[in-house]
Motif scaffolding. Structure first.
Motif, PDB file in Angstrom:
ATOM      1  N   UNK A   1       9.701 -14.585 -11.604  1.00 12.05           N
ATOM      2  CA  UNK A   1       8.719 -14.977 -10.607  1.00 12.05           C
ATOM      3  C   UNK A   1       8.264 -13.873  -9.686  1.00 12.05           C
ATOM      4  N   UNK A   2       8.713 -12.654  -9.912  1.00 12.53           N
ATOM      5  CA  UNK A   2       8.313 -11.567  -9.025  1.00 12.53           C
ATOM      6  C   UNK A   2       6.867 -11.142  -9.257  1.00 12.53           C
ATOM      7  N   UNK A   3       6.386 -11.253 -10.490  1.00 12.24           N
ATOM      8  CA  UNK A   3       5.056 -10.784 -10.842  1.00 12.24           C
ATOM      9  C   UNK A   3       4.195 -11.931 -11.352  1.00 12.24           C
ATOM     10  N   UNK A   4       3.064 -12.165 -10.694  1.00 11.54           N
ATOM     11  CA  UNK A   4       2.144 -13.192 -11.146  1.00 11.54           C
ATOM     12  C   UNK A   4       0.760 -12.667 -11.456  1.00 11.54           C
ATOM     13  N   UNK A   5       0.411 -11.557 -10.804  1.00 15.03           N
ATOM     14  CA  UNK A   5      -0.909 -10.971 -11.003  1.00 15.03           C
ATOM     15  C   UNK A   5      -0.841  -9.496 -10.666  1.00 15.03           C
ATOM     16  N   UNK A   6      -1.691  -8.712 -11.334  1.00 17.42           N
ATOM     17  CA  UNK A   6      -1.632  -7.259 -11.170  1.00 17.42           C
ATOM     18  C   UNK A   6      -3.038  -6.675 -11.110  1.00 17.42           C
ATOM     19  N   UNK A   7      -3.173  -5.622 -10.283  1.00 17.10           N
ATOM     20  CA  UNK A   7      -4.395  -4.849 -10.235  1.00 17.10           C
ATOM     21  C   UNK A   7      -4.196  -3.531 -10.959  1.00 17.10           C
ATOM     22  N   UNK A   8      -4.764  -2.446 -10.419  1.00 16.97           N
ATOM     23  CA  UNK A   8      -4.562  -1.107 -10.962  1.00 16.97           C
ATOM     24  C   UNK A   8      -3.536  -0.401 -10.087  1.00 16.97           C
ATOM     25  N   UNK A   9      -2.277  -0.450 -10.509  1.00 18.12           N
ATOM     26  CA  UNK A   9      -1.206   0.124  -9.704  1.00 18.12           C
ATOM     27  C   UNK A   9      -0.896  -0.681  -8.466  1.00 18.12           C
ATOM     28  N   UNK A  10      -1.239  -1.953  -8.468  1.00 15.64           N
ATOM     29  CA  UNK A  10      -1.014  -2.790  -7.293  1.00 15.64           C
ATOM     30  C   UNK A  10      -0.634  -4.201  -7.703  1.00 15.64           C
ATOM     31  N   UNK A  11       0.245  -4.813  -6.909  1.00 13.38           N
ATOM     32  CA  UNK A  11       0.620  -6.206  -7.093  1.00 13.38           C
ATOM     33  C   UNK A  11      -0.323  -7.100  -6.306  1.00 13.38           C
ATOM     34  N   UNK A  12      -0.492  -8.310  -6.809  1.00  8.57           N
ATOM     35  CA  UNK A  12      -1.282  -9.337  -6.129  1.00  8.57           C
ATOM     36  C   UNK A  12      -0.348 -10.518  -5.886  1.00  8.57           C
ATOM     37  N   UNK A  13      -0.016 -10.723  -4.621  1.00 11.25           N
ATOM     38  CA  UNK A  13       1.016 -11.693  -4.262  1.00 11.25           C
ATOM     39  C   UNK A  13       0.443 -13.097  -4.073  1.00 11.25           C
ATOM     40  N   UNK A  14       1.306 -14.084  -4.328  1.00 11.24           N
ATOM     41  CA  UNK A  14       0.937 -15.461  -4.077  1.00 11.24           C
ATOM     42  C   UNK A  14       0.015 -16.063  -5.108  1.00 11.24           C
ATOM     43  N   UNK A  15       0.128 -15.638  -6.370  1.00  9.42           N
ATOM     44  CA  UNK A  15      -0.756 -16.125  -7.419  1.00  9.42           C
ATOM     45  C   UNK A  15      -0.116 -17.167  -8.331  1.00  9.42           C
ATOM     46  N   UNK A  16       1.214 -17.226  -8.389  1.00  9.79           N
ATOM     47  CA  UNK A  16       1.885 -18.173  -9.269  1.00  9.79           C
ATOM     48  C   UNK A  16       1.873 -19.574  -8.665  1.00  9.79           C
ATOM     49  N   UNK A  17       1.774 -20.566  -9.524  1.00 11.81           N
ATOM     50  CA  UNK A  17       1.707 -21.954  -9.061  1.00 11.81           C
ATOM     51  C   UNK A  17       2.962 -22.368  -8.315  1.00 11.81           C
ATOM     52  N   UNK A  18       4.122 -21.838  -8.721  1.00 16.87           N
ATOM     53  CA  UNK A  18       5.365 -22.231  -8.058  1.00 16.87           C
ATOM     54  C   UNK A  18       5.632 -21.423  -6.797  1.00 16.87           C
ATOM     55  N   UNK A  19       4.777 -20.447  -6.495  1.00 19.96           N
ATOM     56  CA  UNK A  19       4.910 -19.687  -5.256  1.00 19.96           C
ATOM     57  C   UNK A  19       6.011 -18.663  -5.232  1.00 19.96           C
ATOM     58  N   UNK A  20       6.678 -18.397  -6.341  1.00 21.27           N
ATOM     59  CA  UNK A  20       7.799 -17.470  -6.340  1.00 21.27           C
ATOM     60  C   UNK A  20       7.361 -16.030  -6.096  1.00 21.27           C
ATOM     61  N   UNK A  21       6.087 -15.747  -6.257  1.00 24.91           N
ATOM     62  CA  UNK A  21       5.604 -14.379  -6.047  1.00 24.91           C
ATOM     63  C   UNK A  21       4.988 -14.196  -4.664  1.00 24.91           C
ATOM     64  N   UNK A  22       5.224 -15.145  -3.748  1.00 27.41           N
ATOM     65  CA  UNK A  22       4.695 -14.975  -2.402  1.00 27.41           C
ATOM     66  C   UNK A  22       5.694 -14.211  -1.532  1.00 27.41           C
TER      67      UNK A  22
END
Length: 426
Positions: free
Chosen positions: A330-351
């Motif tokens: 659950x740490x990773x739900x969405x990614x940019x170019x060398x950057x994480x995008x937080x709070x994207x998973x439905x269960x909220x584990x990446x917030x």
């Protein structure tokens, strides 16, 4: 509104802000000194309305030297947040037309970079930056001395590649991507990676530190924090009753020695400079980078990056759909170019914070006892930096309550968010 009334309102706001910050100081101090999970040191910073609004430090740079108090300018080896900063250098080279996101990187490296299981598929810079290149860390991601990284990348070691997912198809976080990125940055510029990053980013912004401690001034080394863990001496076993043991950047006895051969040629092996995790920078320096990003690439009258580069860097390149990547619990739900995008998973584990409404971008870091966070919300002009210099107990025993973070990180980030960035009442 009269001047008198305006002055009274300003004084009232300042009083409330001071009270909130005093309460936050106490809350963060309680986290840093929690006997359940003590922290070797802590440095945090919060940005509001594009300006540094709050800063807090606890502990010392070297635990056996009480006079070395942590300050906002204390340099930490920030682990994987380094990847995001490296990506800023990449975006600068894209602006200069020296790199292209969708070109076969073999053209930059001077040899074919191919997954042996998918020899017909090209690998691009976009794939490297978004962890979809199909490279894996199984064979390592650092090679010392004059050993060319190309020798490793082209020898067909199956542990270095996915055998089931072709380039561009599957997200797996891999440090090796950044060894390749740093090396191709050297190849197209003819400059050593650490010096290149100084020229492109750090020096124009007046940021102390860098990717190569042997090149640091005495003043910079004097501000460098040693990273610690409480573990049994000579083992990987946590021991909360034992001493704090230095893990990295322990230069109390002597200056660091260069591990770069005199004959080193740029483009040979940038893993020597750890573009993946080796940046030493302070919370204040990270705050400068955050301000530059929030100011659309401007910093103190200088253009560091173009606005389009910043938008592209933090735009979504990969989103987990249930089967197209490894979220690492659950740490990773969405990614940019060398950057994480937080709070994207439905269960909220990446917030990052308890409030699910904080949708930030940035990066996390973890290495040698350090835990780090860089998180910015462009829409609201707010952001947070957290640098933890070491843990006194196994963090697996104190997992987060709502996320994949440790409980200490949750407490720190949520406190910063509530008291500063969101500005709740104390």
């Amino acid at each position: 509104m009269s001047r008198v009334l305006s002055g009274l309102l300003a004084m009232l706001w300042m009083s409330l802000a001071h009270g909130q910050h005093a309460a936050l100081d106490r809350e963060l101090a309680a986290v840093a000194h929690d006997p359940a999970l003590p922290l070797a040191s802590l440095s945090v910073l919060a940005v509001r309305a594009g300006q540094v609004d709050y800063s807090f430090q606890s502990g010392t740079r070297q635990l056996d030297q009480p006079a070395t108090s942590v300050g906002p300018d204390t340099l930490y080896r920030i682990a994987s947040i380094s990847k995001m900063v490296t990506a800023m250098g990449v975006m600068k080279l894209i602006e200069q037309h020296k790199l292209d996101l969708d070109t076969d990187v073999s053209q930059y490296l001077g040899y074919p970079l191919r997954n042996p299981a998918f020899p017909g598929q090209v690998i691009t810079l976009r794939m490297l930056l978004s962890h979809t290149s199909s490279l894996r860390d199984g064979a390592g991601y650092y090679w010392a001395g004059e050993h060319p990284i190309g020798t490793e990348l082209t020898r067909g070691d199956p542990s270095m590649w996915s055998s089931t997912a072709a380039p561009g198809q599957f997200f797996t976080y891999a440090n090796l991507n950044w060894g390749v990125i740093g090396t191709l940055m050297e190849a197209v510029t003819g400059e050593r990676f650490d010096l290149l990053m100084q020229r492109l980013l750090l020096q124009p912004m007046g940021i102390s530190g860098g990717y190569f401690p042997p090149a640091f001034s005495d003043a910079e080394l004097a501000r460098l924090a040693t990273l610690y863990r409480k573990r049994s001496t000579g083992t990987e076993i946590w021991d909360s009753t034992g001493p704090w043991i230095a893990q990295a950047d322990d230069y109390r006895a002597a200056r660091p020695h260069s591990t770069v051969p005199a004959s080193y040629r740029p483009g040979q092996n940038a893993t020597l400079f750890s573009p993946t995790g080796g940046l030493r920078i302070s919370a204040l320096g990270l705050g400068q980078l955050m301000q530059m990003l929030l100011q659309q690439g401007q910093y103190q009258g200088r253009t560091i990056l173009q606005p389009d580069s910043i938008r592209l860097m933090f735009s979504q390149q990969w989103l987990y759909d249930g089967r197209n990547g490894d979220t690492e619990q659950g740490q990773y739900g969405s990614w940019g170019l060398g950057s994480q995008r937080f709070g994207q998973l439905a269960d909220g584990r990446d917030r990052l914070v308890e409030d699910a409404g904080f949708h930030a971008v940035g990066h996390l870091g973890e290495a040698y006892g350090l835990l780090s966070t860089f998180a910015v919300d462009f829409e609201r002009g707010i952001g947070m930096v957290v640098l933890i210099g070491g843990l006194g107990r196994d963090p697996a025993l104190y997992p987060g309550q709502y996320s994949a973070l440790t409980r200490s990180e949750e407490r720190i980030l949520t406190a910063l968010y509530r008291h500063v960035t969101r500005r709740d009442a104390p």
